[in-house]
Design an enzyme around this catalytic site. Structure first.
Site, PDB file in Angstrom:
ATOM      1  N   LYS A  10      28.363 -15.101   2.065  1.00 24.14           N
ATOM      2  CA  LYS A  10      27.334 -15.044   3.146  1.00 24.14           C
ATOM      3  C   LYS A  10      27.226 -16.369   3.769  1.00 24.14           C
ATOM      4  O   LYS A  10      27.337 -17.354   2.872  1.00 24.14           O
ATOM      5  CB  LYS A  10      26.322 -14.503   2.985  1.00 24.14           C
ATOM      6  CG  LYS A  10      26.285 -12.767   2.575  1.00 24.14           C
ATOM      7  CD  LYS A  10      24.993 -12.003   2.364  1.00 24.14           C
ATOM      8  CE  LYS A  10      25.356 -10.344   1.932  1.00 24.14           C
ATOM      9  NZ  LYS A  10      23.935  -9.604   1.742  1.00 24.14           N
ATOM     10  N   PHE A  58      14.172  -4.351   7.678  1.00 16.46           N
ATOM     11  CA  PHE A  58      14.898  -5.722   7.845  1.00 16.46           C
ATOM     12  C   PHE A  58      16.130  -5.877   8.379  1.00 16.46           C
ATOM     13  O   PHE A  58      16.761  -6.920   8.443  1.00 16.46           O
ATOM     14  CB  PHE A  58      14.867  -6.339   6.198  1.00 16.46           C
ATOM     15  CG  PHE A  58      15.590  -5.235   5.357  1.00 16.46           C
ATOM     16  CD1 PHE A  58      17.378  -5.253   5.441  1.00 16.46           C
ATOM     17  CD2 PHE A  58      14.990  -4.241   4.784  1.00 16.46           C
ATOM     18  CE1 PHE A  58      17.777  -4.232   4.723  1.00 16.46           C
ATOM     19  CE2 PHE A  58      15.660  -3.411   4.006  1.00 16.46           C
ATOM     20  CZ  PHE A  58      17.105  -3.380   3.906  1.00 16.46           C
ATOM     21  N   ARG A  91      30.765  -5.983  -8.585  1.00 15.30           N
ATOM     22  CA  ARG A  91      29.179  -5.650  -8.432  1.00 15.30           C
ATOM     23  C   ARG A  91      28.545  -6.189  -9.587  1.00 15.30           C
ATOM     24  O   ARG A  91      27.329  -6.703  -9.350  1.00 15.30           O
ATOM     25  CB  ARG A  91      29.005  -4.368  -8.185  1.00 15.30           C
ATOM     26  CG  ARG A  91      29.503  -3.500  -6.928  1.00 15.30           C
ATOM     27  CD  ARG A  91      28.626  -3.638  -5.848  1.00 15.30           C
ATOM     28  NE  ARG A  91      27.358  -3.326  -5.760  1.00 15.30           N
ATOM     29  CZ  ARG A  91      26.550  -3.243  -4.938  1.00 15.30           C
ATOM     30  NH1 ARG A  91      26.906  -3.840  -3.581  1.00 15.30           N
ATOM     31  NH2 ARG A  91      25.273  -2.706  -4.891  1.00 15.30           N
ATOM     32  N   THR A  97      20.767  -6.465  -5.903  1.00 10.36           N
ATOM     33  CA  THR A  97      20.403  -6.636  -4.548  1.00 10.36           C
ATOM     34  C   THR A  97      19.380  -7.593  -4.584  1.00 10.36           C
ATOM     35  O   THR A  97      19.364  -8.681  -3.775  1.00 10.36           O
ATOM     36  CB  THR A  97      20.011  -5.568  -3.507  1.00 10.36           C
ATOM     37  OG1 THR A  97      21.103  -4.467  -4.202  1.00 10.36           O
ATOM     38  CG2 THR A  97      20.068  -5.566  -2.200  1.00 10.36           C
ATOM     39  N   HIS A 125      28.192 -10.668  -0.755  1.00 13.82           N
ATOM     40  CA  HIS A 125      28.246  -9.026  -0.538  1.00 13.82           C
ATOM     41  C   HIS A 125      29.442  -8.490  -1.043  1.00 13.82           C
ATOM     42  O   HIS A 125      30.536  -9.119  -1.489  1.00 13.82           O
ATOM     43  CB  HIS A 125      28.630  -8.540   0.887  1.00 13.82           C
ATOM     44  CG  HIS A 125      29.118  -7.311   1.359  1.00 13.82           C
ATOM     45  ND1 HIS A 125      28.229  -6.301   1.268  1.00 13.82           N
ATOM     46  CD2 HIS A 125      30.332  -6.730   1.194  1.00 13.82           C
ATOM     47  CE1 HIS A 125      28.791  -5.158   1.271  1.00 13.82           C
ATOM     48  NE2 HIS A 125      30.059  -5.285   1.450  1.00 13.82           N
TER      49      HIS A 125
HETATM   50  N1  UDP Z   1      18.591  -6.312   1.924  1.00 10.00           N
HETATM   51  C1  UDP Z   1      16.958  -6.898   2.048  1.00 10.00           C
HETATM   52  N2  UDP Z   1      16.023  -6.233   1.355  1.00 10.00           N
HETATM   53  C2  UDP Z   1      16.098  -4.762   0.876  1.00 10.00           C
HETATM   54  C3  UDP Z   1      17.571  -4.341   0.657  1.00 10.00           C
HETATM   55  C4  UDP Z   1      18.540  -4.932   1.300  1.00 10.00           C
HETATM   56  O1  UDP Z   1      16.980  -7.906   2.693  1.00 10.00           O
HETATM   57  O2  UDP Z   1      15.220  -4.307   0.471  1.00 10.00           O
HETATM   58  C5  UDP Z   1      19.660  -7.037   2.393  1.00 10.00           C
HETATM   59  C6  UDP Z   1      20.322  -7.779   1.038  1.00 10.00           C
HETATM   60  O3  UDP Z   1      20.940  -9.042   1.997  1.00 10.00           O
HETATM   61  C7  UDP Z   1      21.524  -6.796   0.912  1.00 10.00           C
HETATM   62  C8  UDP Z   1      21.709  -6.315   2.241  1.00 10.00           C
HETATM   63  O4  UDP Z   1      20.495  -6.167   2.749  1.00 10.00           O
HETATM   64  O5  UDP Z   1      22.525  -7.611   0.303  1.00 10.00           O
HETATM   65  C9  UDP Z   1      22.615  -5.069   2.161  1.00 10.00           C
HETATM   66  O6  UDP Z   1      21.658  -4.068   1.411  1.00 10.00           O
HETATM   67  P1  UDP Z   1      22.381  -2.917   0.220  1.00 10.00           P
HETATM   68  O7  UDP Z   1      21.280  -1.929   0.141  1.00 10.00           O
HETATM   69  O8  UDP Z   1      23.416  -2.496   0.667  1.00 10.00           O
HETATM   70  O9  UDP Z   1      22.518  -4.161  -0.984  1.00 10.00           O
HETATM   71  P2  UDP Z   1      23.703  -4.561  -1.552  1.00 10.00           P
HETATM   72  O10 UDP Z   1      25.123  -3.468  -1.500  1.00 10.00           O
HETATM   73  O11 UDP Z   1      24.332  -5.791  -0.764  1.00 10.00           O
HETATM   74  O12 UDP Z   1      23.588  -4.853  -2.970  1.00 10.00           O
HETATM   75 MG    MG Z   2      25.723  -2.484   0.038  1.00  7.84          MG
END
Ligand code: UDP
Ligand code: MG
Length: 166
Positions: A10, A58, A91, A97, A125
């Protein structure tokens, strides 16, 4: 089972010169990189990538983040990793996250932060399951940009202007 997964470095990862560190960490997995490129991220691409989060409070800031508007750099590095259990392996290395909950040894735990607005600025990501990986890989890459035949393709004949070296 062999799998493919999309990784995005990112804008915060690029601006903070973390690319080398992140790629080194990912190389610990012994997975194969089958595609890699730098991308300009349009609003449409960022919105499409995270379309399942549209209802989240968000979401708009997340789209701005992915476009590079929070870091003054409109690019992302996109890669496809391929190999045994690629999705859970990447992952795991990425970490949770929320960077404050992520293991300190994970990429997000080491380099991520939470903005004062609450947005998780978490550096990378990684696709979370095979269905998501397929949708995302097809969104970010054309078939001829990937050096393995991951998904079925078809021949299309389109008369479109292309940019070539002058
Ligand atoms: N995100 C955030 N707040 C949250 C959840 C997600 O800022 O409470 C952002 C974060 O950058 C995350 C992205 O949104 O990587 C996508 O969310 P997802 O739930 O898909 O998490 P990931 O798969 O990236 O772990
Ligand atoms: Mg995701």
């Amino acid at each position: 089972m062999k799998q493919q997964t999309l990784v995005l470095i990112k804008p915060d990862g690029l601006v903070r010169s973390l690319t080398g560190n992140i790629l080194t960490r990912l190389s610990e997995t012994k997975l194969e990189i089958v595609a890699a490129k730098m991308c300009r991220v349009s609003r449409e691409l960022a919105q499409e990538h995270y379309k399942q989060l549209k209802a989240q409070p968000f979401y708009n800031e997340l789209v701005q983040y992915m476009q590079g508007e929070l870091h003054g750099s409109h690019k992302i590095m996109a890669l496809v990793y391929w190999g045994e259990e690629a999705i859970p392996k990447v992952r795991e290395l990425a970490g949770e996250t929320n960077p404050e909950k992520a293991a300190p040894t994970s990429i997000r735990g080491a380099y991520g932060r939470i903005r004062t607005t609450g947005l998780f600025e978490n550096v990378i990501h990684a696709s979370s399951d095979p269905v998501e990986a397929e949708r995302e890989i097809k969104l970010w890459f054309r078939p001829d940009e990937i050096i393995r035949d991951l998904y079925p393709t078809k021949q299309a004949h389109k008369e479109v202007p292309v940019l070539e070296w002058a």
